[in-house]
Design an enzyme around this catalytic site. Structure first.
Site, mmCIF file in Angstrom:
data_model
loop_
_atom_site.group_PDB
_atom_site.id
_atom_site.type_symbol
_atom_site.label_atom_id
_atom_site.label_comp_id
_atom_site.label_asym_id
_atom_site.label_seq_id
_atom_site.Cartn_x
_atom_site.Cartn_y
_atom_site.Cartn_z
ATOM 1 N N HIS A 126 92.954 -27.464 27.885
ATOM 2 C CA HIS A 126 92.138 -28.660 28.109
ATOM 3 C C HIS A 126 92.308 -29.238 29.509
ATOM 4 C CE1 HIS A 126 95.851 -30.925 26.760
ATOM 5 N NE2 HIS A 126 95.428 -31.751 27.696
ATOM 6 N N ASP A 157 95.305 -23.915 22.895
ATOM 7 C CA ASP A 157 95.362 -24.867 24.014
ATOM 8 C C ASP A 157 96.249 -24.343 25.148
ATOM 9 O OD1 ASP A 157 94.668 -27.121 25.429
ATOM 10 O OD2 ASP A 157 96.229 -28.384 24.539
ATOM 11 N N SER A 235 100.267 -33.106 30.478
ATOM 12 C CA SER A 235 99.733 -31.969 29.722
ATOM 13 C C SER A 235 99.897 -30.661 30.486
ATOM 14 C CB SER A 235 98.250 -32.181 29.431
ATOM 15 O OG SER A 235 98.066 -33.208 28.503
#
Length: 388
Positions: A126, A157, A235
């Protein structure tokens, strides 16, 4: 005599109004003169005092000496200094549509880490999704490097980009394992929260074996939960153990505000170490399955059914070999419902896929299946549904 005095007193001439006014003015003028003189003397003394103070040397306070850092502090400092050169700080550019006729460029930021000496950098899918440009900065003071997309998996992911120029001394991050982690272990997160690179936070493993949603109808089984502060921009960054080894990839937080609330999640490194080589080799990751097309899980939940309802069984697949029965389309009669995999309860399609992934492609899973109120066990092989 007494009466004479009274007389004199009674008939003493009263002063005129003009004389009284003159006396008041004189008193007021005298008072102003005294105040002005006092102010002048005070000001002169203050200036003299300031002049004397200015001539004195300005001396900072003495620093209180301290002893050596605590052992825990020294370990943390050393860990950061060793791991930081392997951490990547990622910036992306995306083209965002503005109305029917316009578009603008939006920037994003995330984290990652060096996977190998060939210049592969791992991050979350993402972070780089739909990016038209990706740049990577390695450690402080170094120029950002351009990178190209190699492969990605929205289901897990995870994504890999490759540096177009490989700098000298590129240092891959050391790999650990996640299968032997313990709740309470110390962990370290390094990343770029809110665009602030080289940020270290620490905490412990709060829980293990969590389910981490990644996209619609997809979850990762065995995710790591931590209270180390993870914020937007973290992230894709590494979660390290106290030995400085990678044990997870920071991916998500649970928060009402969008900032750290002490509940963060990381993709376990054992899964990362299985998926990343696939992304590098062929650009996509294998997807576990048994050869069925499931009924939309929203419809299943609306009807109060727990498990995976089969809409179609593909021919020449493990599901067909096991004799699994799909939903009867004309009559609406319910066929087989898968309720568990290897004894682990399955309440939805996402947990079913996660449990098949736990079993692993090429291995055999034992399914618990119900039909007409009866329960049975079926053994099926897990296959790659993404195989091309």
């Amino acid at each position: 005599m007494e009466s004479l005095n009274r007389y004199v007193n009674l008939h003493r001439k009263a002063p005129s109004n003009k004389r009284i006014h003159f006396q008041k003015k004189m008193k007021k003028a005298s008072l102003c003169l005294v105040v002005a003189l006092a102010t002048t003397l005070s000001s002169t003394g203050g200036i003299s005092a300031q002049r004397e103070a200015a001539e004195k040397p300005v001396v900072p306070r003495a620093v209180t000496p301290r002893g050596p850092l605590l052992e825990s502090e020294r370990s943390l400092v050393a860990l950061f200094e060793v791991a930081a050169p392997s951490v990547a700080y990622i910036t992306t550019e995306n083209l965002v549509q503005r109305g029917f006729f316009g578009a603008s460029v939006a920037q994003g930021a995330g984290s990652g880490f060096v996977w190998d000496t060939q210049g592969h950098v791992v991050t979350n899918y993402h972070v780089i999704q739909d990016a038209r440009k990706v740049t990577v900065q390695l450690d402080a003071g170094k120029e950002p490097l351009s990178a190209t997309f190699v492969g990605g998996s929205p289901e897990y992911d995870l994504a890999v980009v490759k540096l177009t120029q490989i700098p000298a001394g590129l240092k891959p991050i050391p790999l650990g394992t996640s299968r032997d982690l313990k709740i309470g272990q110390s962990v370290i997160a390094i990343g770029k929260p809110f665009g602030l690179s080289r940020t270290l936070t620490s905490g412990v493993i709060s829980a293990l074996d969590r389910y981490l949603p990644t996209q619609e109808y997809a979850e990762i089984a065995g995710a790591i939960q931590t209270d180390a502060a993870i914020n937007p921009g973290n992230s894709g960054g590494p979660l390290l153990d106290s030995a400085g080894r990678l044990i997870g990839v920071n991916s998500a937080i649970r928060s009402n505000s969008g900032s750290s609330s002490g509940v963060g999640f990381a993709i376990p490194v054992d899964l990362v170490n299985r998926i990343v080589p696939q992304l590098i080799a062929r650009g996509y990751a294998a997807s576990p399955g048994i050869g069925i097309v499931p009924v939309n899980p929203i419809l299943v939940a609306q009807n109060g059914i727990k498990g995976v309802v089969i809409e179609q069984v593909r021919p020449r697949t493990p599901a067909a070999s096991a004799g699994l029965k799909p939903l009867a389309r004309r009559s609406g009669e319910l066929g087989d419902v898968i309720t568990a995999v290897n004894g682990r309860e399955v309440e939805s399609l996402s947990t079913f896929i996660a449990e098949l992934d736990r079993v692993g492609i090429g291995n055999t899973a034992e399914l618990t299946v119900t039909r007409d109120g009866k329960t049975r066990k079926e053994r099926v092989q897990v296959i790659d549904t993404n195989q091309k």
